[in-house]
Scaffold this motif. Structure first.
Motif, PDB file in Angstrom:
ATOM      1  N   THR A 109       8.031  -2.050   6.245  1.00  0.00           N
ATOM      2  CA  THR A 109       7.719  -2.849   7.526  1.00  0.00           C
ATOM      3  C   THR A 109       6.989  -4.070   7.378  1.00  0.00           C
ATOM      4  O   THR A 109       7.028  -4.915   8.153  1.00  0.00           O
ATOM      5  N   HIS A 110       6.415  -4.158   6.059  1.00  0.00           N
ATOM      6  CA  HIS A 110       6.045  -5.711   5.712  1.00  0.00           C
ATOM      7  C   HIS A 110       6.043  -5.631   4.270  1.00  0.00           C
ATOM      8  O   HIS A 110       6.144  -4.658   3.479  1.00  0.00           O
ATOM      9  N   GLU A 111       6.252  -6.899   3.716  1.00  0.00           N
ATOM     10  CA  GLU A 111       6.307  -7.053   2.239  1.00  0.00           C
ATOM     11  C   GLU A 111       5.030  -6.269   1.490  1.00  0.00           C
ATOM     12  O   GLU A 111       3.844  -6.842   1.739  1.00  0.00           O
ATOM     13  N   HIS A 127       5.306  -1.008   0.073  1.00  0.00           N
ATOM     14  CA  HIS A 127       5.654   0.179  -0.948  1.00  0.00           C
ATOM     15  C   HIS A 127       4.732   0.536  -2.030  1.00  0.00           C
ATOM     16  O   HIS A 127       4.274   1.469  -2.515  1.00  0.00           O
ATOM     17  N   ALA A 128       3.666  -0.651  -2.383  1.00  0.00           N
ATOM     18  CA  ALA A 128       2.754  -0.548  -3.479  1.00  0.00           C
ATOM     19  C   ALA A 128       1.713   0.392  -3.046  1.00  0.00           C
ATOM     20  O   ALA A 128       0.968   0.833  -3.714  1.00  0.00           O
ATOM     21  N   ALA A 129       1.713   0.519  -1.651  1.00  0.00           N
ATOM     22  CA  ALA A 129       0.157   1.292  -1.319  1.00  0.00           C
ATOM     23  C   ALA A 129       0.623   2.833  -1.091  1.00  0.00           C
ATOM     24  O   ALA A 129      -0.163   3.566  -0.746  1.00  0.00           O
ATOM     25  N   ARG A 132      12.426   3.764   2.097  1.00  0.00           N
ATOM     26  CA  ARG A 132      12.085   3.213   3.414  1.00  0.00           C
ATOM     27  C   ARG A 132      10.619   3.419   3.334  1.00  0.00           C
ATOM     28  O   ARG A 132      10.089   4.830   2.994  1.00  0.00           O
ATOM     29  N   VAL A 133       9.629   2.443   3.767  1.00  0.00           N
ATOM     30  CA  VAL A 133       8.224   2.924   3.976  1.00  0.00           C
ATOM     31  C   VAL A 133       7.820   2.140   5.282  1.00  0.00           C
ATOM     32  O   VAL A 133       8.023   0.881   5.373  1.00  0.00           O
TER      33      VAL A 133
END
Length: 467
Positions: free
Chosen positions: A355-357, A360-362, A396-397
């Motif tokens: 959804t935003h750059e 995925h890191a979160a 997908r995140v």
């Protein structure tokens, strides 16, 4: 409309817990029980003789040894007060009546009064069944009324109690007879009812202790069960990790070895590339297996770094740091995993949708590891069991929008099952177990238009996610 007031029978039944099925265990007769009986007998005889030295005791003309026998026989009843409480209570009541009729002042001695009180108390406190205790209480109540009636009516107790009042005269509100009867009833009621109440309180305390002990045993059993379950879960987790790691790398090694064999004579440079891939894949497999085995041996001596960096990937540079286990793979390592699966007979592609750059890191590390292992197992299955020539991996995140946040991985290929290569099913079972551990959903099966799809979606932000 039913009355909110409770009946007397209900109140009494609740107080004595007549519907309670708990049975107080009967302890064996021990040295303390014998000490109580013998001690009270000796004290009773001593007090009787002391009293005889001061006043003339009305013993109904009975000789001293009969009086002593009355005290000893009553005191020795207490030896069995906990083993046979109801029988001792009934025997004590009969003993009290018999001695009181024949030797009233002997029955009134402190030692025998203590014996009768303790016997009544034990009959209520140690009775095995509450209904038996209630029968004891009813019997003692009837006995008390009969005893007082005997004293006051048949035994000439009123004349004895009012003799001094008639001789000296009184100025009280009531007549000597009324005062004597009421006072005697009150004293006896306090004596008998006090023993009953104290006995019931003691029984309730014992029941409460038993329940607490039972709860403690239940908690301990549940704790042991949870520990065993945790061990089993950890073994299953490690089994899934080993299956996924070994399966993936063995599949890659097998494909690359076959490719090298076919082009070894015609294209030596391609064969060298395939052999290099085999070497790197085998090294990575050994590294990952060592890390997994480290969880069984060195959890206390070599704890995980609290701030690990994602160094555990399919890259040949992903070597463990000496003295600690390497971090487990996350979503950030998926591109390298997909790229490592690309070879001459299978083209792989990776795409990240978020959804935003940086979304995925979160994703929590446990969720990232689950999605990584699912993709790893799916790609290994494509290599081993499918005729596919291409496989696309999409991550997908979604952490914004009207729906619940989630992270998912989807692996789609264009092949069909290869004949004679059916697996054991443990790989798909492992995928489902991984997803279930995070309350995720799994879709595995052929696509209507051809090919095969594996998709695992895990909700984010769940407070009850299990490790």
């Amino acid at each position: 409309m039913p009355s909110a007031r409770r009946s007397l029978s209900t109140t009494v039944g609740d107080f004595f817990a007549v519907d309670d099925d708990w049975e107080r265990p009967a302890p064996p007769i021990g040295p303390l029980d014998w000490a109580v009986g013998v001690g009270l007998a000796l004290v009773g005889i001593l007090l009787l003789e002391m009293m005889r030295s001061v006043v003339d005791i009305d013993a109904g003309g009975q000789p001293h040894w009969v009086q002593w026998l009355a005290i000893v026989s009553g005191a020795m009843l207490l030896v069995w007060r906990r083993r046979h409480p109801v029988a001792v209570g009934g025997a004590a009541a009969a003993h009290m009546f018999a001695v009181g009729v024949t030797m009233p002042q002997v029955m009134g001695q402190l030692a025998l009064q203590t014996v009768y009180f303790v016997a009544i108390y034990a009959a209520v406190a140690w009775s095995r069944h509450r209904r038996s205790a209630l029968l004891v209480v009813a019997g003692i109540t009837v006995f008390m009324l009969l005893w007082v009636g005997w004293q006051l009516a048949l035994g000439g107790g009123i004349d004895e109690l009012t003799e001094d009042a008639r001789a000296e005269g009184t100025d009280g509100w009531f007549s000597p007879a009324v005062g004597a009867v009421v006072t005697s009833m009150a004293v006896n009621a306090f004596y008998f009812v006090g023993a009953i109440l104290v006995g019931q309180v003691a029984w309730r305390s014992a029941r409460q202790r038993a329940r607490l002990e039972e709860q403690a045993d239940t908690i301990a059993a549940q704790s042991d069960s949870l520990q065993r379950r945790a061990i089993v879960d950890e073994r299953l987790r490690i089994a899934r990790e080993l299956h996924d790691v070994v399966g993936h790398h063995v599949a890659v090694i097998g494909i690359q070895a076959g490719a090298a064999r076919r082009v070894l004579d015609r294209r030596p440079e391609d064969a060298a590339t395939a052999l290099t891939r085999i070497e790197l894949s085998s090294r990575d497999a050994v590294t990952q297996m060592r890390n997994l085995l480290g969880t069984l041996r060195d959890l206390e001596d070599a704890p995980l770094d609290p701030n690990p960096t994602p160094a555990h990937t399919s890259s040949p540079t992903a070597t463990p740091t000496p003295g600690r286990r390497s971090p487990e793979p996350t979503l950030a390592d998926l591109p390298d995993l997909v790229a490592a699966g690309d070879h001459a007979t299978l083209r792989t592609a990776y795409r990240l949708v978020e959804t935003h750059e940086g979304a995925h890191a979160a994703v929590p590390p446990q969720v990232g590891l689950t999605l990584y292992r699912v993709a790893q197992e799916a790609l290994a299955n494509v290599t081993r069991h499918s005729t596919a020539t291409s496989a696309d991996v999409v991550t997908r995140v979604v952490d914004e929008g009207p729906g619940s946040p989630y992270a998912e991985v989807e692996i789609v290929d264009n092949g069909r099952p290869r004949a004679g290569t059916s697996g054991s099913g443990l790989g798909q079972l492992g995928m489902r177990e991984r997803a279930a551990s995070h309350h995720g959903t799994v879709e595995i099966g052929p696509r209507p238009l051809g090919g095969y799809r594996v998709r695992v979606r895990v909700p984010l932000g769940e407070s009850d996610v299990r490790d």
